[in-house]
Design an enzyme around this catalytic site. Sequence first.
Site, mmCIF file in Angstrom:
data_model
loop_
_atom_site.group_PDB
_atom_site.id
_atom_site.type_symbol
_atom_site.label_atom_id
_atom_site.label_comp_id
_atom_site.label_asym_id
_atom_site.label_seq_id
_atom_site.Cartn_x
_atom_site.Cartn_y
_atom_site.Cartn_z
ATOM 1 N N HIS A 77 58.581 113.778 67.677
ATOM 2 C CA HIS A 77 59.372 112.814 66.914
ATOM 3 C C HIS A 77 58.823 112.768 65.497
ATOM 4 C CE1 HIS A 77 61.560 109.290 65.690
ATOM 5 N NE2 HIS A 77 62.208 109.278 66.843
ATOM 6 N N ARG A 97 66.012 105.722 60.076
ATOM 7 C CA ARG A 97 66.578 106.757 59.207
ATOM 8 C C ARG A 97 68.098 106.705 59.228
ATOM 9 N NH1 ARG A 97 66.091 112.209 59.943
ATOM 10 N NH2 ARG A 97 65.604 111.872 62.131
#
Lengths: 529, 234
Positions: A226, A242
């Site tokens: 990740h 994000r």
Amino acid sequence: MFDIVIVGGGGAALVAAIEAATLGKSVLVLSKHYPTQSQTSMAQGGINAALYPPDSCDSHIQDTLKAGVGLAKEAIVQEVCRAAPKAIEWLDSIGMPFSRKGEAIAQRRLGGATYPRACYAQDYTGLKLLHTLYDNAVKLGVALRSRTFLLNIIEEDGVCKGVSVLDMARGKVEQILAKAVILATGGYAKMYGALSTNGFGSFGEGVAAAMRAGAKLSDLEFVQFHPTALKKSSILISEAARGAGARLIDQEGQEIGGELWTRDRLSRAIFEAMEEGREIFLDMRHLGKEFIEKNLPQERKLALLYEGVDPLKEPVPIRPVAHYTMGGIDVDENMQSSIQGLYAVGECTNAKLHGANRLGGNSLLELVVLGKKAAQSAAQMEQAPQQKLFERTKIDTNFIKAVFALPNQIDFWERQEFLSKIMYHNCGIVREEMRLKGVLSVVRQHQKELAFMGVRDKSPLMNKELINFLEYGNMVELAEAVLVGAIQRTESRGAHFRADYPQRDDKKFLAHTMIWKENGVLCADFKPV
Amino acid sequence: MKIKIKRFHPHFEPPSIDMEYEVDNAPTLLDALLQIKRQKDRTLTFDYMCRSGVCGSCAVRVEGKEVLACQHIPKDGEYIEPLSVVDVIRDLSVRLEDALVTLGSSKAYPLDMQKVAMNEEDERLIERQSDCILCSGCLSSCPVYESNEAFLGPFALSRVWRYVADKREQAKKEHIDAVVQNGIWDCTLCGNCTQVCPQGIDPKNDIVMLQSKAVQFGYQNPNLGGFGSFGLEF
């Protein structure tokens, strides 16, 4: 005797338990922690389903296949993506408190998804899903037995008869027989130790036990990293950040990566920048206080606690760490392993839904859709095993006694920390033959040294050091299999990136890496898709 | 920095002793405990999993107050004990089975969910209660549960309110029926549970909400009936 024994306490296990109980089967859930204390609680982002146009099941299927780079199986991807809207409806009908937008279930966009497709419950999607499932299991009166550590699968002539387990509170080995066993024991990403988002549980004992029993494993080398975990603590900052517009920057303020790049691509860009000595930050200041407090409250709390950084005021230092294991116990379309009567579901399997790279939001979906399927398949098993003390149980009883007598000349915990570190740097985001082989020789050395390790805590009662040692044993066994897969796959595909073979090679490697043990010897082969 | 830990092992004599440990550089109490276990004392026994405050396994008492070890910043001289009112297996590791039984006996699960439209406001009514991680901290702080183990306790009652307040749930009366015995009227509303909840849930308020819902269904608070022999109605 129970019809079905389920090992694991997370989302996959509880969905299977609810379905089995609903089918009228007697079911026992065995877990090493209490059921709500499992990895599923940590999932934040969401659960994918194409609910509203312009999104469609076809688009969900295409995105999933694309991310899987040839290793996701079209039939299973079709099945799961098409079942997704129904899965959401089912969860809503049993009380899942999804976040709403107006009167509709709200959705957000995660990396690699064409549309906002992930249904969520603030940043507590996994937690709320898990507790909703738990409440329903309690309602159905499902037998839940916690603090039971899986040792081995009891197998005879290719048929699964049950499991041998360690009752942690008493320190006693027991055998639990059943017509069918479902493993829902989670992944093995904690193999990367402190450089993993996972909690202290994901050591893959189900995958390792299946391998010892002769089951085939596949695609173990595909480990998802990740891109955005807190730098000091490896605690995940959800992709939702994000998705909402948070930016990745280096210490000079220069931006890294593009909007919603898939996890593999972005992790590599960050890893390479860090290898050059740059520091990387996630900047979410511009998202504003109201947005962060509403949508990312956990992340803010954890950044303050572990990094001493307030995401409202400063960019948060991050790095990519191990997050999810795509590979696992190889299962057929009915979730059965290569051992008859042994089923598996969730992160411990390779159901070929994710292929070479998993999309955020697809794993919670997998455990709901395929958890039900695993239970339906296991419910077909009608042959009760013979009531006798199996050889496996005797061996395991003696083994646990022997562990207490091991000499403790080498500290397993030091070895484990070292192994995790070299796994991250050499069998992590960027891989290369000589370095992989180096780690493999270290792993084999560790395997030889196990007999000189052992536990200092000699009490049989709730001996957590013993559990840590057994987890390390599983980790050493599985690390070898991961490394062999990573060495043999001389190409780059999805999460598996070889610096010495940076190209994808469909001629040779449009194939699943099959790994199994024969008489204790690790065997590997490729099976064309 | 030094911390003191209450140790317990039923086979030892005496079964319980306090031990002091030196720790350094631990951002959280869980880090401190792990440091002690790895470097100083492998027999120290405690539970943990996610290290990020969502799995609910590491609740302990610090200076008598329930906290999650992974969310608590340790301070010099602090005294660490296991949760109270639940059985201690070893050191800080406790048996939660008896505590979790309250979820079944209070019917803290959906009874009759129907497909009805929910909006953001409806969702907000159950948002906080469904943040519960079942750490059992609130139960450990509860003086009523301490004196009466049949009491359903704060986390179960909050979870019952979570279902009563859920717009989709139709069997609201059945939920109330399940919590009038050893439940909502036995709570003294001391608010300890609300103070210790690591998730900011307010079980005391949820119990008050359940009480007023019960009154709507025709139940009376038995604690207010004490003057019945005078023949007076209040």
